[in-house]
Design a protein around this motif. Sequence first.
Motif, short mmCIF file in Angstrom:
data_model
loop_
_atom_site.label_atom_id
_atom_site.label_comp_id
_atom_site.label_asym_id
_atom_site.label_seq_id
_atom_site.Cartn_x
_atom_site.Cartn_y
_atom_site.Cartn_z
N UNK A 1 36.79 -20.78 34.37
CA UNK A 1 37.88 -21.39 35.08
C UNK A 1 38.57 -22.52 34.47
N UNK A 2 39.83 -22.34 34.55
CA UNK A 2 40.73 -23.37 33.70
C UNK A 2 41.77 -24.21 34.79
N UNK A 3 41.89 -25.27 34.33
CA UNK A 3 43.03 -26.01 34.85
C UNK A 3 44.41 -25.02 34.60
N UNK A 4 44.85 -24.79 35.52
CA UNK A 4 46.04 -23.70 35.33
C UNK A 4 47.22 -24.47 34.67
N UNK A 5 46.99 -25.71 34.61
CA UNK A 5 48.43 -26.50 33.88
C UNK A 5 48.31 -25.90 32.48
#
Length: 209
Positions: free
Chosen positions: A97-101
């Motif tokens: 899960x990533x910070x989409x930025x």
Amino acid sequence: MALLHRAEIRPTKLELLAAWLPGRPWFHGPAGADVVRVAGFRFDDPAGAVGIETILVRVGDGPVHQVPLTYRGAPLEGADGWLVGTTHHSALGPRWVYDACGDPVYAAALAAAILDGAGQAEEFFEVDGRREYRTPSMTITSSGGEVGGAAVGAPRRVLDGDPTIIVTDTVELAVVRRPGAGEARAGGTLSGTWPGQATPLPLAYAAPR
């Protein structure tokens, strides 16, 4: 279209965010309070490989925060600094899960939503071989922009503030972390409404470079 699974996720997204959010420079909220989901929406990944979800959350009596996330079946090379955490999905297995930025797939999807009016993905649950439509918890709209159809390219630089600035070869994107705070920016605008927020608030901006 986003095809969702009625699955068990451990730890949950909100549990991941409870540990991750307090370390963000743009976070404003009480320590130790529960993270509560307010609303959310999704974008489509044309390749169908990456889940793209934006969640609006509130912590205690703090402001609403916008947290775009991407979900991947394997680590994203060079993106360790944007990793929110890992989780196990009972239908899909391990998920990163990533910070989409910090994810190029999100940058392309956000630019398409603002500049090309791509809109949010329709969401469906697959139940016993049938697809059940899920009513969206919020609505997004776009004002358009000046470089619709242009290739966005990979992010060259990301400035993690409020707004978070994503600089690509052709477009500069600005993701508002606390909707309703801060000043308006030039360029195309993505706005949203959700229960309790009937007046559209800017969520992100896109301007040509």
